[in-house]
Write a protein that holds these residues in place. Structure first.
Motif, PDB file in Angstrom:
ATOM      1  N   VAL A  38       0.352  -1.356   0.103  1.00  0.00           N
ATOM      2  CA  VAL A  38      -0.068   0.323  -0.004  1.00  0.00           C
ATOM      3  C   VAL A  38       1.007   1.130  -0.059  1.00  0.00           C
ATOM      4  O   VAL A  38       0.260   2.709  -0.993  1.00  0.00           O
ATOM      5  N   ASP A  39       1.942   1.263   0.859  1.00  0.00           N
ATOM      6  CA  ASP A  39       2.866   2.315   0.986  1.00  0.00           C
ATOM      7  C   ASP A  39       3.866   3.040  -0.568  1.00  0.00           C
ATOM      8  O   ASP A  39       3.980   3.368  -0.769  1.00  0.00           O
ATOM      9  N   GLN A  40       3.888   1.630  -0.916  1.00  0.00           N
ATOM     10  CA  GLN A  40       4.445   2.086  -2.441  1.00  0.00           C
ATOM     11  C   GLN A  40       3.347   1.802  -3.035  1.00  0.00           C
ATOM     12  O   GLN A  40       3.665   2.978  -4.557  1.00  0.00           O
ATOM     13  N   LEU A  41       2.095   2.023  -3.580  1.00  0.00           N
ATOM     14  CA  LEU A  41       1.100   1.985  -4.646  1.00  0.00           C
ATOM     15  C   LEU A  41       0.541   3.575  -4.197  1.00  0.00           C
ATOM     16  O   LEU A  41      -0.233   4.577  -5.074  1.00  0.00           O
ATOM     17  N   HIS A  42       1.098   4.022  -2.996  1.00  0.00           N
ATOM     18  CA  HIS A  42       0.358   5.152  -2.601  1.00  0.00           C
ATOM     19  C   HIS A  42      -0.129   6.496  -3.507  1.00  0.00           C
ATOM     20  O   HIS A  42      -1.099   7.319  -3.620  1.00  0.00           O
ATOM     21  N   PRO A  43       1.416   7.095  -3.968  1.00  0.00           N
ATOM     22  CA  PRO A  43       1.613   8.188  -5.142  1.00  0.00           C
ATOM     23  C   PRO A  43       0.464   7.328  -6.257  1.00  0.00           C
ATOM     24  O   PRO A  43      -0.278   9.009  -6.840  1.00  0.00           O
ATOM     25  N   GLN A  44       0.112   6.976  -6.438  1.00  0.00           N
ATOM     26  CA  GLN A  44      -0.633   6.317  -7.693  1.00  0.00           C
ATOM     27  C   GLN A  44      -1.908   5.995  -7.344  1.00  0.00           C
ATOM     28  O   GLN A  44      -3.077   6.318  -8.151  1.00  0.00           O
ATOM     29  N   ILE A  45      -2.067   5.373  -6.263  1.00  0.00           N
ATOM     30  CA  ILE A  45      -3.767   5.694  -6.013  1.00  0.00           C
ATOM     31  C   ILE A  45      -4.463   6.939  -5.280  1.00  0.00           C
ATOM     32  O   ILE A  45      -5.872   7.342  -5.730  1.00  0.00           O
ATOM     33  N   HIS A  46      -3.383   7.476  -5.064  1.00  0.00           N
ATOM     34  CA  HIS A  46      -3.631   9.651  -4.328  1.00  0.00           C
ATOM     35  C   HIS A  46      -4.011   9.928  -6.416  1.00  0.00           C
ATOM     36  O   HIS A  46      -4.958  10.311  -6.114  1.00  0.00           O
ATOM     37  N   ARG A  47      -2.978   9.741  -7.084  1.00  0.00           N
ATOM     38  CA  ARG A  47      -3.859  10.475  -8.216  1.00  0.00           C
ATOM     39  C   ARG A  47      -4.522  10.146  -9.348  1.00  0.00           C
ATOM     40  O   ARG A  47      -5.974  10.642  -9.356  1.00  0.00           O
ATOM     41  N   ILE A  48      -5.314   8.832  -8.887  1.00  0.00           N
ATOM     42  CA  ILE A  48      -6.416   8.067  -9.486  1.00  0.00           C
ATOM     43  C   ILE A  48      -7.828   8.523  -8.316  1.00  0.00           C
ATOM     44  O   ILE A  48      -8.519   9.755  -9.161  1.00  0.00           O
ATOM     45  N   LEU A  49      -7.830   8.715  -7.391  1.00  0.00           N
ATOM     46  CA  LEU A  49      -8.475   8.953  -6.471  1.00  0.00           C
ATOM     47  C   LEU A  49      -8.408  10.612  -6.594  1.00  0.00           C
ATOM     48  O   LEU A  49     -10.117  10.991  -6.414  1.00  0.00           O
ATOM     49  N   TYR A  50      -7.880  11.587  -6.895  1.00  0.00           N
ATOM     50  CA  TYR A  50      -8.162  12.414  -6.425  1.00  0.00           C
ATOM     51  C   TYR A  50      -9.031  12.758  -8.495  1.00  0.00           C
ATOM     52  O   TYR A  50      -9.985  13.819  -7.647  1.00  0.00           O
ATOM     53  N   ARG A  51      -8.692  12.217  -9.062  1.00  0.00           N
ATOM     54  CA  ARG A  51     -10.149  11.981  -9.935  1.00  0.00           C
ATOM     55  C   ARG A  51     -11.454  12.103  -9.942  1.00  0.00           C
ATOM     56  O   ARG A  51     -12.298  12.609 -10.295  1.00  0.00           O
ATOM     57  N   ASN A  52     -11.181  10.691  -9.432  1.00  0.00           N
ATOM     58  CA  ASN A  52     -12.555  10.227  -8.639  1.00  0.00           C
ATOM     59  C   ASN A  52     -13.404  10.872  -7.623  1.00  0.00           C
ATOM     60  O   ASN A  52     -14.631  11.223  -7.962  1.00  0.00           O
ATOM     61  N   PHE A  53     -12.345  11.732  -6.903  1.00  0.00           N
ATOM     62  CA  PHE A  53     -13.523  12.416  -5.634  1.00  0.00           C
ATOM     63  C   PHE A  53     -13.712  13.580  -6.327  1.00  0.00           C
ATOM     64  O   PHE A  53     -14.452  14.832  -5.662  1.00  0.00           O
ATOM     65  N   SER A  54     -12.507  13.695  -7.374  1.00  0.00           N
ATOM     66  CA  SER A  54     -13.396  14.815  -7.909  1.00  0.00           C
ATOM     67  C   SER A  54     -15.297  14.765  -8.641  1.00  0.00           C
ATOM     68  O   SER A  54     -15.321  16.287  -8.864  1.00  0.00           O
ATOM     69  N   THR A  55     -15.216  14.125  -8.950  1.00  0.00           N
ATOM     70  CA  THR A  55     -16.713  13.971  -9.239  1.00  0.00           C
ATOM     71  C   THR A  55     -17.377  13.629  -8.460  1.00  0.00           C
ATOM     72  O   THR A  55     -16.549  13.098  -7.691  1.00  0.00           O
ATOM     73  N   LEU A  56     -18.647  14.029  -9.091  1.00  0.00           N
ATOM     74  CA  LEU A  56     -19.777  14.427  -7.576  1.00  0.00           C
ATOM     75  C   LEU A  56     -19.897  12.332  -7.377  1.00  0.00           C
ATOM     76  O   LEU A  56     -20.289  12.465  -6.257  1.00  0.00           O
ATOM     77  N   LEU A  57     -20.096  11.927  -8.249  1.00  0.00           N
ATOM     78  CA  LEU A  57     -20.180  10.393  -8.629  1.00  0.00           C
ATOM     79  C   LEU A  57     -19.604   9.779  -7.877  1.00  0.00           C
ATOM     80  O   LEU A  57     -19.817   8.677  -7.628  1.00  0.00           O
ATOM     81  N   GLY A  58     -18.568  10.470  -8.252  1.00  0.00           N
ATOM     82  CA  GLY A  58     -17.504   9.252  -7.488  1.00  0.00           C
ATOM     83  C   GLY A  58     -16.838   9.545  -6.551  1.00  0.00           C
ATOM     84  O   GLY A  58     -16.452   8.320  -5.555  1.00  0.00           O
ATOM     85  N   GLY A  59     -16.925  10.444  -5.710  1.00  0.00           N
ATOM     86  CA  GLY A  59     -17.709  10.994  -4.206  1.00  0.00           C
ATOM     87  C   GLY A  59     -18.154  10.305  -3.738  1.00  0.00           C
ATOM     88  O   GLY A  59     -18.650   9.446  -2.459  1.00  0.00           O
ATOM     89  N   ARG A  60     -19.853   9.759  -3.914  1.00  0.00           N
ATOM     90  CA  ARG A  60     -21.233   9.790  -3.425  1.00  0.00           C
ATOM     91  C   ARG A  60     -20.678   8.177  -3.613  1.00  0.00           C
ATOM     92  O   ARG A  60     -20.728   7.397  -2.184  1.00  0.00           O
ATOM     93  N   ASN A  61     -19.972   7.191  -4.648  1.00  0.00           N
ATOM     94  CA  ASN A  61     -19.835   6.151  -4.634  1.00  0.00           C
ATOM     95  C   ASN A  61     -18.936   5.287  -3.727  1.00  0.00           C
ATOM     96  O   ASN A  61     -19.327   4.385  -3.364  1.00  0.00           O
ATOM     97  N   THR A  62     -17.951   6.056  -3.455  1.00  0.00           N
ATOM     98  CA  THR A  62     -17.326   5.401  -2.651  1.00  0.00           C
ATOM     99  C   THR A  62     -17.864   5.663  -1.272  1.00  0.00           C
ATOM    100  O   THR A  62     -17.547   5.001   0.211  1.00  0.00           O
TER     101      THR A  62
END
Length: 111
Positions: A38-62
């Motif tokens: 998880v620590d190794q993948l954290h930066p890549q996951i954050h870039r993807i999640l930033y895009r996910n949370f930036s959308t209304l649907l993505g945040g609500r689904n999460t």
């Protein structure tokens, strides 16, 4: 986990809350290999999640996924928790595929 989930108001706060949310079961697993991965993948996951949370649907689904996962974990249903987690990560994978399919990663890198 519930405290972290309650703080999904904006993208930056959502990422911090998501980190705290996922830190709880990772710590409970007490698995150093999982923690390192998880620590190794954290930066890549954050870039993807930033895009996910930036959308209304993505945040609500999460939020909906996490809320259900909390209930299942609180009830001690490990099997359903694993199934829900798998579906949650699968949907994130679908989101990643969509971003690649629409070339949004390239746009983010040049923008």
């Amino acid at each position: 986990m519930r405290e972290a989930l309650a703080r999904l108001a904006d993208t930056t706060a959502a990422l911090a809350a998501d980190d705290r949310f996922h830190a709880a079961p990772i710590a409970a697993a007490d698995n150093p290999v999982l923690s390192r991965m998880v620590d190794q993948l954290h930066p890549q996951i954050h870039r993807i999640l930033y895009r996910n949370f930036s959308t209304l649907l993505g945040g609500r689904n999460t939020v909906e996924h996490h809320d259900r996962l909390i209930d299942v974990c609180a009830g001690g249903d490990a099997r359903t928790a694993a199934e829900l987690s798998g579906r949650h990560w699968s949907e994130l994978g679908d989101h990643i595929n969509q971003l690649f399919g629409t070339n949004q990663f390239a746009e983010a890198a040049t923008g």
